[in-house]
Design a protein around this motif. Structure first.
Motif, PDB file in Angstrom:
ATOM      1  N   LEU A  20      13.588 -12.989  36.815  1.00 54.53           N
ATOM      2  CA  LEU A  20      14.843 -13.108  36.086  1.00 54.53           C
ATOM      3  C   LEU A  20      15.223 -11.756  35.497  1.00 54.53           C
ATOM      4  O   LEU A  20      14.349 -10.980  35.095  1.00 54.53           O
ATOM      5  N   SER A  21      16.514 -11.507  35.442  1.00 57.63           N
ATOM      6  CA  SER A  21      17.022 -10.293  34.814  1.00 57.63           C
ATOM      7  C   SER A  21      18.031 -10.677  33.740  1.00 57.63           C
ATOM      8  O   SER A  21      18.720 -11.689  33.856  1.00 57.63           O
ATOM      9  N   CYS A  22      18.098  -9.853  32.716  1.00 59.18           N
ATOM     10  CA  CYS A  22      19.074 -10.045  31.641  1.00 59.18           C
ATOM     11  C   CYS A  22      19.720  -8.694  31.375  1.00 59.18           C
ATOM     12  O   CYS A  22      19.063  -7.794  30.847  1.00 59.18           O
ATOM     13  N   ALA A  23      20.969  -8.576  31.775  1.00 56.43           N
ATOM     14  CA  ALA A  23      21.703  -7.335  31.582  1.00 56.43           C
ATOM     15  C   ALA A  23      22.468  -7.403  30.264  1.00 56.43           C
ATOM     16  O   ALA A  23      23.185  -8.370  30.006  1.00 56.43           O
ATOM     17  N   ALA A  24      22.293  -6.378  29.448  1.00 54.25           N
ATOM     18  CA  ALA A  24      22.924  -6.346  28.134  1.00 54.25           C
ATOM     19  C   ALA A  24      24.010  -5.293  28.088  1.00 54.25           C
ATOM     20  O   ALA A  24      23.870  -4.194  28.631  1.00 54.25           O
ATOM     21  N   SER A  25      25.083  -5.636  27.441  1.00 51.44           N
ATOM     22  CA  SER A  25      26.137  -4.659  27.176  1.00 51.44           C
ATOM     23  C   SER A  25      26.367  -4.619  25.681  1.00 51.44           C
ATOM     24  O   SER A  25      26.009  -5.542  24.955  1.00 51.44           O
ATOM     25  N   GLY A  26      26.913  -3.555  25.211  1.00 52.41           N
ATOM     26  CA  GLY A  26      27.095  -3.414  23.785  1.00 52.41           C
ATOM     27  C   GLY A  26      26.148  -2.372  23.230  1.00 52.41           C
ATOM     28  O   GLY A  26      25.272  -1.859  23.924  1.00 52.41           O
ATOM     29  N   ARG A  27      26.301  -2.129  21.972  1.00 55.28           N
ATOM     30  CA  ARG A  27      25.552  -1.060  21.359  1.00 55.28           C
ATOM     31  C   ARG A  27      24.151  -1.482  20.959  1.00 55.28           C
ATOM     32  O   ARG A  27      23.883  -2.627  20.697  1.00 55.28           O
ATOM     33  N   LEU A  28      23.269  -0.532  20.893  1.00 62.03           N
ATOM     34  CA  LEU A  28      21.978  -0.672  20.233  1.00 62.03           C
ATOM     35  C   LEU A  28      20.990  -1.582  20.950  1.00 62.03           C
ATOM     36  O   LEU A  28      20.054  -2.062  20.330  1.00 62.03           O
ATOM     37  N   PHE A  29      21.188  -1.812  22.250  1.00 66.31           N
ATOM     38  CA  PHE A  29      20.246  -2.664  22.976  1.00 66.31           C
ATOM     39  C   PHE A  29      18.819  -2.173  22.814  1.00 66.31           C
ATOM     40  O   PHE A  29      17.892  -2.954  22.605  1.00 66.31           O
ATOM     41  N   ASP A  30      18.643  -0.858  22.903  1.00 66.09           N
ATOM     42  CA  ASP A  30      17.280  -0.334  22.902  1.00 66.09           C
ATOM     43  C   ASP A  30      16.671  -0.282  21.508  1.00 66.09           C
ATOM     44  O   ASP A  30      15.557   0.215  21.347  1.00 66.09           O
ATOM     45  N   MET A  31      17.359  -0.817  20.508  1.00 64.70           N
ATOM     46  CA  MET A  31      16.814  -0.837  19.159  1.00 64.70           C
ATOM     47  C   MET A  31      16.301  -2.219  18.760  1.00 64.70           C
ATOM     48  O   MET A  31      15.825  -2.406  17.648  1.00 64.70           O
ATOM     49  N   HIS A  32      16.415  -3.182  19.663  1.00 58.43           N
ATOM     50  CA  HIS A  32      16.079  -4.555  19.298  1.00 58.43           C
ATOM     51  C   HIS A  32      15.045  -5.162  20.239  1.00 58.43           C
ATOM     52  O   HIS A  32      15.034  -4.876  21.436  1.00 58.43           O
ATOM     53  N   ALA A  33      14.204  -5.990  19.662  1.00 59.33           N
ATOM     54  CA  ALA A  33      13.316  -6.797  20.488  1.00 59.33           C
ATOM     55  C   ALA A  33      14.158  -7.786  21.292  1.00 59.33           C
ATOM     56  O   ALA A  33      15.249  -8.181  20.894  1.00 59.33           O
ATOM     57  N   MET A  34      13.609  -8.170  22.441  1.00 58.79           N
ATOM     58  CA  MET A  34      14.282  -9.112  23.329  1.00 58.79           C
ATOM     59  C   MET A  34      13.319 -10.244  23.669  1.00 58.79           C
ATOM     60  O   MET A  34      12.089 -10.058  23.660  1.00 58.79           O
ATOM     61  N   GLY A  35      13.878 -11.387  24.004  1.00 61.79           N
ATOM     62  CA  GLY A  35      13.025 -12.515  24.338  1.00 61.79           C
ATOM     63  C   GLY A  35      13.619 -13.404  25.404  1.00 61.79           C
ATOM     64  O   GLY A  35      14.802 -13.282  25.742  1.00 61.79           O
ATOM     65  N   TRP A  36      12.762 -14.258  25.940  1.00 63.35           N
ATOM     66  CA  TRP A  36      13.176 -15.311  26.869  1.00 63.35           C
ATOM     67  C   TRP A  36      12.773 -16.658  26.271  1.00 63.35           C
ATOM     68  O   TRP A  36      11.655 -16.812  25.756  1.00 63.35           O
ATOM     69  N   PHE A  37      13.686 -17.592  26.372  1.00 65.18           N
ATOM     70  CA  PHE A  37      13.446 -18.972  25.963  1.00 65.18           C
ATOM     71  C   PHE A  37      13.827 -19.871  27.130  1.00 65.18           C
ATOM     72  O   PHE A  37      14.496 -19.432  28.064  1.00 65.18           O
ATOM     73  N   ARG A  38      13.415 -21.120  27.070  1.00 65.16           N
ATOM     74  CA  ARG A  38      13.807 -22.059  28.107  1.00 65.16           C
ATOM     75  C   ARG A  38      14.024 -23.435  27.515  1.00 65.16           C
ATOM     76  O   ARG A  38      13.461 -23.776  26.472  1.00 65.16           O
ATOM     77  N   GLN A  39      14.852 -24.200  28.210  1.00 64.26           N
ATOM     78  CA  GLN A  39      15.134 -25.564  27.761  1.00 64.26           C
ATOM     79  C   GLN A  39      15.196 -26.482  28.960  1.00 64.26           C
ATOM     80  O   GLN A  39      16.045 -26.310  29.850  1.00 64.26           O
ATOM     81  N   ALA A  40      14.283 -27.428  29.007  1.00 66.17           N
ATOM     82  CA  ALA A  40      14.276 -28.446  30.050  1.00 66.17           C
ATOM     83  C   ALA A  40      15.137 -29.622  29.604  1.00 66.17           C
ATOM     84  O   ALA A  40      15.379 -29.817  28.408  1.00 66.17           O
ATOM     85  N   ILE A  41      15.574 -30.403  30.561  1.00 70.57           N
ATOM     86  CA  ILE A  41      16.421 -31.554  30.252  1.00 70.57           C
ATOM     87  C   ILE A  41      15.689 -32.495  29.298  1.00 70.57           C
ATOM     88  O   ILE A  41      14.529 -32.857  29.527  1.00 70.57           O
ATOM     89  N   GLY A  42      16.360 -32.848  28.216  1.00 73.26           N
ATOM     90  CA  GLY A  42      15.792 -33.787  27.266  1.00 73.26           C
ATOM     91  C   GLY A  42      14.778 -33.198  26.311  1.00 73.26           C
ATOM     92  O   GLY A  42      14.154 -33.931  25.538  1.00 73.26           O
ATOM     93  N   LYS A  43      14.609 -31.875  26.357  1.00 70.25           N
ATOM     94  CA  LYS A  43      13.624 -31.223  25.492  1.00 70.25           C
ATOM     95  C   LYS A  43      14.279 -30.150  24.632  1.00 70.25           C
ATOM     96  O   LYS A  43      15.383 -29.690  24.919  1.00 70.25           O
ATOM     97  N   GLU A  44      13.564 -29.757  23.589  1.00 71.54           N
ATOM     98  CA  GLU A  44      14.025 -28.681  22.724  1.00 71.54           C
ATOM     99  C   GLU A  44      13.882 -27.335  23.441  1.00 71.54           C
ATOM    100  O   GLU A  44      13.019 -27.162  24.307  1.00 71.54           O
TER     101      GLU A  44
END
Length: 116
Positions: A20-44
């Motif tokens: 998976l890739s996540c392309a970011a636009s906007g300022r200060l991308f390289d100053m912030h931690a990044m994460g991945w989350f997921r959500q299955a059907i019927g779940k948090e």
């Protein structure tokens, strides 16, 4: 403000891989931690992995440890999630997240489906 666009999802058989890739636009991308989350059907929505702004520190959910790898390329404003040995229980919509203090930004999500 940060805009996030995920890509790379799809249908794969159990044991297969996706990146998976996540392309970011906007300022200060390289100053912030990044994460991945997921959500299955019927779940948090649940945490999958995170990476520090420099890429030097990573953390994973126990369920994906040893199979998934998060990385980032600040020159390309992109964060990646390499997913190996996929299991049917990994089926979910995967979301990219930018940890901005006081707020946070989500992508629109990309579907990952793992068939048995």
């Amino acid at each position: 403000q940060v805009q996030l666009v995920e890509s790379g999802g799809g249908l794969v058989q159990a044991g297969g891989s996706l990146r998976l890739s996540c392309a970011a636009s906007g300022r200060l991308f390289d100053m912030h931690a990044m994460g991945w989350f997921r959500q299955a059907i019927g779940k948090e929505r649940e945490f999958v992995a995170a990476i520090s702004w420099s890429g030097g520190d990573t953390v994973y959910a126990d369920s994906v440890k040893g199979r998934f790898t998060i990385s980032r390329d600040n020159a390309k404003n992109t964060v990646y999630l390499q997913m190996n040995n996929l299991k049917p229980e990994d089926t979910a919509v995967y979301y990219c997240y930018c940890y901005v203090p006081g707020t946070g930004y989500w992508g629109q999500g990309t579907q990952v489906t793992v068939s048995s």
